[in-house]
Write a protein that holds these residues in place. Structure first.
Motif, short mmCIF file in Angstrom:
data_model
loop_
_atom_site.label_atom_id
_atom_site.label_comp_id
_atom_site.label_asym_id
_atom_site.label_seq_id
_atom_site.Cartn_x
_atom_site.Cartn_y
_atom_site.Cartn_z
N GLY A 138 43.79 58.47 44.57
CA GLY A 138 44.35 58.65 45.91
C GLY A 138 43.65 57.88 47.00
N ASN A 139 42.63 57.09 46.65
CA ASN A 139 41.87 56.33 47.65
C ASN A 139 41.89 54.84 47.35
OD1 ASN A 139 40.79 58.61 49.18
ND2 ASN A 139 39.62 59.06 47.32
N ILE A 140 41.73 54.04 48.41
CA ILE A 140 41.53 52.60 48.27
C ILE A 140 40.30 52.24 49.08
CG2 ILE A 140 42.49 50.29 48.65
CD1 ILE A 140 45.28 51.50 48.56
N PHE A 141 39.33 51.59 48.43
CA PHE A 141 38.12 51.19 49.16
C PHE A 141 37.62 49.86 48.64
CE2 PHE A 141 36.77 53.62 45.50
CZ PHE A 141 35.63 52.97 45.03
N LEU A 142 37.04 49.07 49.54
CA LEU A 142 36.48 47.78 49.16
C LEU A 142 35.13 48.00 48.51
CD1 LEU A 142 37.06 44.70 49.39
CD2 LEU A 142 35.65 44.72 51.46
N GLY A 143 34.96 47.47 47.29
CA GLY A 143 33.71 47.71 46.60
C GLY A 143 33.51 46.82 45.39
N ASP A 144 32.43 47.10 44.68
CA ASP A 144 32.03 46.33 43.50
C ASP A 144 31.99 47.25 42.29
OD1 ASP A 144 31.61 44.44 45.46
OD2 ASP A 144 29.42 44.42 45.26
N ILE A 145 32.17 46.65 41.11
CA ILE A 145 32.09 47.41 39.86
C ILE A 145 31.23 46.64 38.87
CG2 ILE A 145 33.41 48.16 37.83
CD1 ILE A 145 35.57 49.12 39.58
N LEU A 146 30.24 47.30 38.31
CA LEU A 146 29.39 46.73 37.27
C LEU A 146 29.85 47.24 35.91
CD1 LEU A 146 26.82 44.99 36.71
CD2 LEU A 146 25.53 47.16 36.74
N ILE A 147 30.15 46.31 35.02
CA ILE A 147 30.59 46.65 33.67
C ILE A 147 29.48 46.26 32.70
CG2 ILE A 147 32.31 46.21 31.88
CD1 ILE A 147 34.21 45.26 34.17
N GLU A 148 29.10 47.21 31.86
CA GLU A 148 28.10 46.93 30.83
C GLU A 148 28.71 47.25 29.47
OE1 GLU A 148 23.99 48.97 30.13
OE2 GLU A 148 23.75 47.50 31.75
N LEU A 179 23.97 43.77 25.56
CA LEU A 179 25.30 44.12 26.06
C LEU A 179 25.78 43.07 27.05
CD1 LEU A 179 24.87 47.95 26.73
CD2 LEU A 179 26.21 46.90 24.91
N LYS A 180 27.07 42.72 26.94
CA LYS A 180 27.70 41.83 27.91
C LYS A 180 27.82 42.57 29.23
CE LYS A 180 32.30 41.15 27.91
NZ LYS A 180 32.41 42.23 26.98
N THR A 181 27.45 41.89 30.34
CA THR A 181 27.49 42.52 31.66
C THR A 181 28.34 41.69 32.61
OG1 THR A 181 25.25 43.36 31.27
CG2 THR A 181 26.08 43.47 33.52
N THR A 182 29.26 42.35 33.29
CA THR A 182 30.15 41.69 34.24
C THR A 182 30.09 42.45 35.57
OG1 THR A 182 31.66 41.02 32.47
CG2 THR A 182 32.53 40.96 34.71
N LEU A 183 30.05 41.70 36.65
CA LEU A 183 30.06 42.31 37.98
C LEU A 183 31.30 41.82 38.73
CD1 LEU A 183 28.77 43.90 40.31
CD2 LEU A 183 27.36 41.87 40.82
N ILE A 184 32.20 42.74 39.05
CA ILE A 184 33.38 42.43 39.85
C ILE A 184 33.08 42.80 41.29
CG2 ILE A 184 35.84 42.88 40.24
CD1 ILE A 184 36.05 43.71 37.29
N LYS A 185 33.15 41.80 42.19
CA LYS A 185 32.81 42.03 43.59
C LYS A 185 34.03 41.90 44.50
CE LYS A 185 28.92 40.94 45.42
NZ LYS A 185 28.28 42.28 45.44
N ASN A 186 33.98 42.61 45.62
CA ASN A 186 34.97 42.46 46.70
C ASN A 186 36.39 42.81 46.27
OD1 ASN A 186 32.88 41.39 48.41
ND2 ASN A 186 33.10 39.45 47.29
N ALA A 187 36.53 43.91 45.55
CA ALA A 187 37.85 44.37 45.11
C ALA A 187 38.30 45.56 45.94
CB ALA A 187 37.81 44.76 43.64
N ASN A 188 39.57 45.63 46.24
CA ASN A 188 40.17 46.85 46.80
C ASN A 188 40.43 47.81 45.64
OD1 ASN A 188 40.52 46.35 49.71
ND2 ASN A 188 41.81 44.65 49.03
N ILE A 189 39.53 48.72 45.44
CA ILE A 189 39.56 49.61 44.27
C ILE A 189 40.50 50.78 44.55
CG2 ILE A 189 38.16 51.11 42.79
CD1 ILE A 189 35.73 49.26 43.61
N VAL A 190 41.47 50.96 43.67
CA VAL A 190 42.47 52.03 43.83
C VAL A 190 42.19 53.11 42.78
CG1 VAL A 190 44.92 52.60 44.00
CG2 VAL A 190 44.14 50.27 44.53
N ASN A 191 41.84 54.29 43.23
CA ASN A 191 41.49 55.35 42.29
C ASN A 191 41.59 56.72 42.95
OD1 ASN A 191 40.41 55.97 39.53
ND2 ASN A 191 38.76 56.89 40.72
#
Length: 448
Positions: free
Chosen positions: A17-27, A3-15
């Motif tokens: 009703g909240n906004i938080f600085l974080g990372d997302i791992l995509i597999e 599986l292709k894996t991508t890591l998005i780091k240091n994003a202001n994640i909007v979801n």
């Protein structure tokens, strides 16, 4: 297969009703993990630094006209879906008034096949109702088709459903969500006759909202709602354009439990009748752009949740078609590339929060249509994601317009925000006006 894996780091994640600085791992196609900090565990993980940009769920546009088949001199699924992902729209629901019309299962599946070959964004289509195709409507699988579209005014071909007995039959028997265009045809014809007798074909465009009037909209919307309440049908009213209509809708019921919902489109939130002097027939839409008072009341209803969804009603025509005199200039305009930037511009003007934009353009379409695993940034959901730079101004011009029709009602407008990256099912499909031929788009499915 790895599986292709991508890591998005240091994003202001909007979801949600909240906004938080974080990372997302995509597999593969899915969001595997969301956390404040995630480390790449192997060397083959593609690490992408978002540098504090805002990460939004992909927009789900519940109303577009991509003109294929039959009207491809104006647009097609390939060109318009590319423009859509450049605008942060990762999924679209397209309308049935093509040529031929999507009023049989056979024609519906033909459109799905075209999209499977050419679409850059995830896709679904609405099935079209007529006065005589109830048997076909009842064959539609609600898990695989977005909704049933009924034109209760301003239709093309034979798609105007104006037989009250047929309408009640459809509302009573289908288990599909029913999406409606509401304008009363009798009222419009009477208004048009009055202006045509005075001006002939060259009716001044400023009279468009008088012809396609508040009363025409309200009369049709209120009848549709009355019928939905009588039959128990699940009704979604497209593109509200008047303040008066907003009183017909409820904000006391959670969206997932609402039987009657409403949408507003970008153009009715942006333009008013004062803009006809400058824009002319290029902002001729059905329903018409109306007064500032109407626009203000639409905003009020959007923000207090009587209106559930923001959409585009993207409906391109060629420049030559739009430059015609009033009676020959078609209604509609292209919007998918510029809808999210326009809403973000309204955020800069303190009109709406980013969280509310995400609610109305991402979360709520997913809830309303019961789209499976999209519209949210959640573990286990498809990785349809959009990175936005809120402080990277750009001006809409001929060189950067991506629609096949090659014009936009926003030409000359400078937006403060731009969509920098769009991921479709975990694959980077768009980056700063460059497209990647990843063939990642999928047919939408519905949790029904």
């Amino acid at each position: 297969m790895t599986l292709k894996t991508t890591l998005i780091k240091n994003a202001n994640i909007v979801n949600e009703g909240n906004i938080f600085l974080g990372d997302i791992l995509i597999e593969g196609e899915y969001i595997k993990e969301i956390s404040k900090s995630i480390s790449a565990k192997t060397a083959d993980v593609h690490v992408f630094d978002a540098e504090g940009k805002y990460l939004l769920p992909g927009v789900i546009d519940d109303q577009v006209h991509f003109r294929e088949p039959g009207l491809t001199h104006k647009a097609n699924i390939k060109t318009e879906s590319k423009a859509a992902i450049a605008g942060g729209i990762t999924s679209f629901i397209e309308m049935p008034n093509t040529n031929p019309q999507t009023t049989t299962i056979e024609k519906l599946e033909e459109k799905f096949e075209i999209a499977a070959q050419t679409s850059s964004a995830n896709y679904s289509f609405m099935f079209g109702g007529t006065n005589d195709n109830l048997d076909e409507i009842l064959k539609v699988d609600a898990k695989n088709v977005a909704a049933l579209k009924l034109f209760l005014g301003s239709s093309t071909g034979n798609m105007l459903v104006d037989n009250p007995e047929v309408l009640e039959n459809i509302f009573s028997k289908t288990n599909l969500l029913i999406a409606v265009h509401c304008e009363d045809e009798g009222t419009i014809k009477a208004n048009f006759k009055k202006y045509f007798e005075t001006y002939g074909d060259a009716i001044p465009i400023k009279y468009h909202p008088e012809i396609r009037s508040e009363e025409a909209c309200y009369l049709s919307s209120s009848k549709a709602i009355e019928l939905a309440k009588k039959t128990g049908a699940r009704l979604h009213v497209f593109h509200l354009s008047t303040g008066k209509e907003t009183a017909l809708f409820d904000n006391k019921t959670p969206l997932k439990d609402k039987k009657i919902t409403a949408e507003v489109c970008i153009h009715h939130l942006w333009f008013t009748d004062k803009d006809y002097d400058e824009k002319g027939t290029f902002i001729k839409w059905n329903p018409a752009v109306k007064s500032k008072k109407d626009k203000d009341q639409l905003w009020e209803a959007l923000l207090d949740d009587r209106i559930d969804v923001i959409a585009t009603d993207h409906a391109p025509h060629t420049i030559e078609e739009k430059e015609n005199v009033y009676t020959k200039a078609p209604s509609g305009g292209p919007l998918v590339q510029h809808a999210l930037p326009a809403m973000l511009e309204m955020h800069h003007k303190n009109k709406i929060s980013i969280e509310k934009i995400v609610e109305k353009m991402c979360h709520n379409p997913a809830i309303l249509f019961q789209v499976e695993k999209r519209g949210f940034i959640k573990e286990g959901y498809f990785a349809d994601l959009v990175l936005v730079d809120l402080h990277h101004p750009w001006t809409v011009n001929k060189e950067n317009i991506l629609y096949k029709c090659a014009w936009s009602p926003f030409e000359g407008t400078t937006f403060k925000s731009r969509i920098t990256h769009t991921f479709i099912n975990g694959s980077l499909a768009y980056k700063n006006f460059k497209f990647y031929d990843v063939k990642a788009a999928r047919r939408l499915t519905f949790n029904r």
